[in-house]
Design a protein around this motif. Structure first.
Motif: not given
Length: 70
Positions: A1-18
């Motif tokens: 998985m590309t680093p940019s996709l990893k970062a995007k997934i983590i950011a979206v997950c954090e936003a949804k959880i928040a």
């Protein structure tokens, strides 16, 4: 998985959880605003989600965040 996709997934997950709490679920389309704007990146996420990890259509955001962080 590309680093940019990893970062995007983590950011979206954090936003949804928040926004909705630790039990919020999402699908891999959540990382693409439910649109097929970038087919190559969408297929990368789909392959990781479906083939690599054999995840259900909806999974807990916290689970996805942990898997991506490994």
């Amino acid at each position: 998985m590309t680093p940019s996709l990893k970062a995007k997934i983590i950011a979206v997950c954090e936003a949804k959880i928040a926004q909705k709490g630790a039990t919020v679920g999402l699908s891999f389309y959540a990382f693409f605003k439910n649109k097929n704007i970038n087919p190559e990146l969408l297929m990368e996420a789909a392959t990781w989600w479906i083939k690599t990890h054999e995840l259900d259509h909806f999974e807990k955001a916290i689970k996805i965040k942990k898997l991506v962080a490994l």
